[in-house]
Design an enzyme around this catalytic site. Sequence first.
Site, short mmCIF file in Angstrom:
data_model
loop_
_atom_site.label_atom_id
_atom_site.label_comp_id
_atom_site.label_asym_id
_atom_site.label_seq_id
_atom_site.Cartn_x
_atom_site.Cartn_y
_atom_site.Cartn_z
N ASP A 333 -4.49 -7.67 55.05
CA ASP A 333 -5.23 -9.04 55.46
C ASP A 333 -6.29 -9.11 55.00
O ASP A 333 -6.93 -10.00 54.47
CB ASP A 333 -5.23 -9.03 56.89
CG ASP A 333 -5.94 -7.69 57.55
OD1 ASP A 333 -5.83 -6.72 57.00
OD2 ASP A 333 -6.33 -7.93 58.95
N ARG A 337 -13.19 -4.89 57.18
CA ARG A 337 -13.18 -4.51 58.55
C ARG A 337 -12.39 -3.30 59.03
O ARG A 337 -11.42 -2.70 58.28
CB ARG A 337 -13.16 -5.88 59.45
CG ARG A 337 -11.90 -6.41 59.66
CD ARG A 337 -11.93 -7.53 60.12
NE ARG A 337 -10.74 -8.31 60.57
CZ ARG A 337 -10.48 -9.46 60.53
NH1 ARG A 337 -11.45 -10.23 60.48
NH2 ARG A 337 -9.25 -10.05 60.65
N GLU A 339 -9.74 -2.88 59.88
CA GLU A 339 -7.99 -3.52 59.99
C GLU A 339 -7.25 -3.06 58.72
O GLU A 339 -6.63 -2.03 58.81
CB GLU A 339 -8.22 -5.07 60.26
CG GLU A 339 -6.92 -5.38 60.73
CD GLU A 339 -7.16 -6.70 61.63
OE1 GLU A 339 -8.16 -7.15 61.79
OE2 GLU A 339 -6.06 -7.50 62.16
N ASP A 346 0.57 -13.01 56.72
CA ASP A 346 -0.60 -13.22 55.75
C ASP A 346 0.24 -13.20 54.37
O ASP A 346 0.07 -14.13 53.45
CB ASP A 346 -1.47 -12.32 55.47
CG ASP A 346 -2.44 -12.22 56.82
OD1 ASP A 346 -1.76 -12.18 57.95
OD2 ASP A 346 -3.62 -12.26 56.91
N TRP A 399 5.36 -14.25 60.66
CA TRP A 399 5.30 -13.04 60.65
C TRP A 399 6.43 -12.15 60.39
O TRP A 399 6.63 -11.85 59.27
CB TRP A 399 4.05 -12.31 61.90
CG TRP A 399 2.87 -12.62 61.36
CD1 TRP A 399 1.60 -11.68 61.16
CD2 TRP A 399 2.05 -13.90 61.48
NE1 TRP A 399 0.54 -12.29 61.24
CE2 TRP A 399 0.76 -13.70 61.32
CE3 TRP A 399 2.43 -15.17 61.76
CZ2 TRP A 399 -0.21 -14.74 61.37
CZ3 TRP A 399 1.55 -16.13 61.71
CH2 TRP A 399 0.24 -15.95 61.60
N GLU A 607 -11.48 -16.11 55.80
CA GLU A 607 -10.18 -16.11 56.68
C GLU A 607 -10.06 -17.42 57.60
O GLU A 607 -9.03 -17.98 57.69
CB GLU A 607 -10.42 -14.92 57.83
CG GLU A 607 -9.33 -14.79 59.00
CD GLU A 607 -9.92 -13.72 59.82
OE1 GLU A 607 -10.99 -13.07 59.77
OE2 GLU A 607 -9.11 -13.20 60.47
N HIS A 628 -9.80 -12.85 52.73
CA HIS A 628 -8.39 -12.74 53.06
C HIS A 628 -7.65 -13.94 52.28
O HIS A 628 -7.93 -14.99 51.87
CB HIS A 628 -8.40 -13.70 54.47
CG HIS A 628 -8.11 -12.85 55.65
ND1 HIS A 628 -9.24 -11.74 56.19
CD2 HIS A 628 -7.15 -12.96 56.53
CE1 HIS A 628 -8.34 -11.29 57.30
NE2 HIS A 628 -7.41 -11.97 57.59
C1 BGC Z 1 -5.60 -10.58 60.96
C2 BGC Z 1 -4.62 -11.59 60.17
C3 BGC Z 1 -3.27 -11.43 61.05
C4 BGC Z 1 -3.67 -12.01 62.44
C5 BGC Z 1 -2.59 -12.16 63.21
C6 BGC Z 1 -5.76 -10.90 62.05
O1 BGC Z 1 -6.58 -9.92 62.76
O2 BGC Z 1 -6.48 -10.31 60.10
O3 BGC Z 1 -4.94 -12.01 59.19
O4 BGC Z 1 -2.24 -12.24 60.37
O5 BGC Z 1 -4.61 -10.91 62.95
O6 BGC Z 1 -2.72 -11.94 64.44
#
Ligand code: BGC
Length: 735
Positions: A333, A337, A339, A346, A399, A607, A628
């Site tokens: 994503d 960060r 993550e 995505d 997703w 994003e 993003h």
């Molecule tokens: C991510 C996204 C993701 C989304 C879905 C986010 O924290 O960065 O791009 O698809 O959460 O909940």
Amino acid sequence: MFISGPGPYFRRGFEAPAGLRRAVLRVTALGVVEAHLNGVRVGDEVLAPGWTAYRSRVLVSTHDVTGLVVAGANALGALVGEGWAGGLLGFLDDRKRYVDRPALYLRLALEYDDRTDVIGTDPRFRSGTGALRANGIYAGETYDARLGADWSHPGFDDSGWSFAEPFDWDPGVLRDAVAPPIRRIEELAPVSVTPLDSDRVIVDFGQNIAGRVRFTVTGDAGRTITVRHAEMLTPGGELETATNRGAAATDRYTLRGGGTPESWEPRFTFHGFRYAEIAGWPGLPSAGDVRAVVLHSDLRRTGWFETSDPLVSRLHENAVRSMRGNFVGLPTDCPQRDERFGWTGDLNAFTPTATFLYDVRSLLGSWLEDLALEQRARGTVPWTVPDVFPMADTPTALWGDAAVSVPWQLYQEYGDLEILQSSHASMAAHLEQVSEHLDADGLWTVGEQFGDWHDPDAPGDDPAGGKTDRYLVATAYLYKAAREMARATELLGRSWMPGFAERVRAAFRREYVTPAGRVAGESATGYALAIMFGLLDDGQLARAGDRLAGVIARDGHRISTGFAGTPRVLDALTMTGHLDTAYAMLLRRESPSFLYPVTMGATTVWERWDAVLSTGELNPELVCSLNHYALGSVADWLHRVVGGLTRTSPGWRSFRIAPQPGGGLTSAAAVHETPHGRAAVAWSIADGTMTVDATVPPETTATVVLPLHPGARTEIVEAGEHRWVYPVTRSAGCG
Ligand code: BGC
């Protein structure tokens, strides 16, 4: 084998008799690994073996090290960082997800004429610690060069190190890596170095990247240099680290000293940044002392686009850069960060763009293997691959549909049925599971849904709460995926849930579409999905297109779509005869819009389109990533409609060259390396004359719809270079 403590080093000496024919080293780790042989780093891979579903698949790299082995005494070793296997993952304090200590696998095969000697990771390896004091993907790295002895040279005395412990992991999960590894792709010189005070400078590298800083410094032993990273600056010129969230993104290097220049770059971390703050330098660094090193999977570039409007070209460039920043071993994503996950939605939104820009077949093929394994383990397609979230055991539209649509897209691009063959079970399992969740009316109305994620009108604290009913989005995407599945099944000559797609379509139409062609909620996303996914009859399309154009014009051509609608909205306008509205949307500059971030100096796709306010501050409503790729999916429309290159059969056997000029653009060009070679188109209008140049690769046929041609001419052309020049009366501005 593993060892506790910071940054483990492993080594063992070995004797190699003369007469070596070939030496091959296979290496991997649960952690991230750098192998060394006789003081030389093996290979140029970074952050190997990348992140996969480690419990089922750990990728092994193979290196020819014949030139590094000498007759007599040798030393083989490796450093192993925490990486994804042992380090912090995400924002839920998830540590040591796969292992509690880094673990190493090495296998050195020494081939002689009459035999092969094998040195494996056995109890003769010793382990200890050294200069690598701490490391983490999010946290950064701490390195004390005073401790950096020649640990991987044959003469190093390792008697103070302990013997490494064997480590229990199923060797059956080892797989040869097939996708290109992560490498150091490019170095960027600073565009400015600005002192903040007597100890700190801010270095601007001019673009937002995934990578790290390398520097060369001369100074006293024991001095520590600290490098922090951020995607943007505060209005006061300090690092704005909020978009890193919990990622400390801080590297520290302690000098060895001794009067000679020392060059350093961290090994086991990467950051998403454009700016770095450097503190602790002897004096202040100058531009020549520092470089940003861009890291990503070393994919082959296959797609290019540009047009006469520099802002639109820049928008495209930003999508490319966001792809580069997010293909670091796996499709993520965001790179900055805490993550950096393989978020399935995505990628689903971005795959058509990704397949045009880079050769992603092996990387996404590998990722799809992980998807299928994680899906089987959890019983549903997880939100992210590899799977990290404890929640959501029911499927999520867009997703979860990545299980179907990503292989389908790969098949379209590369034309190889093997892609569908190997994903078919996973595709089927996903849709069968969804089918069990449909209500009595055949609609998808349950489960956690992200809807039109990041609709700009969604409340800051609820990105899924946009204007478009999330279950409308879910059922529309379900129909898209079900249709792809039906076609894939047919191509494979199999049978699977006959009539399923049609039942979903009928249910959607009953619930959400009026006979005349209005779509419930009248949002841009609702219309875009209904139009593009084939949910409307021919008789309803014109009405729906008109309503969509009306909704968009009413909103001043601002973007009102999120992850679900944005990849479709310009196409929906184009295909229903509203090209002028599509261009008006494309060219709007006020927030939220495609070009607003570009006008704000963005070098990557954000994003959310309004992630930064016009004051230059982060939007406080929801602190967003500035890198993003999901919304960069608009690039797909640029390639096909502005540039004019559209694949019309799997693997590009046939394609269309049909640019649709508009918005006052006077030229555009799109180039794509198809599986058969280069396809290209360039058009330009000057002094009332249109020139179109096209390249058609061998074994393919192109249908050329000449743009703005007075006689509306269409031609079918074969391989070769082609040119058309003709007067145009309509200007591109009229659409
Ligand atoms: C991510 C996204 C993701 C989304 C879905 C986010 O924290 O960065 O791009 O698809 O959460 O909940």
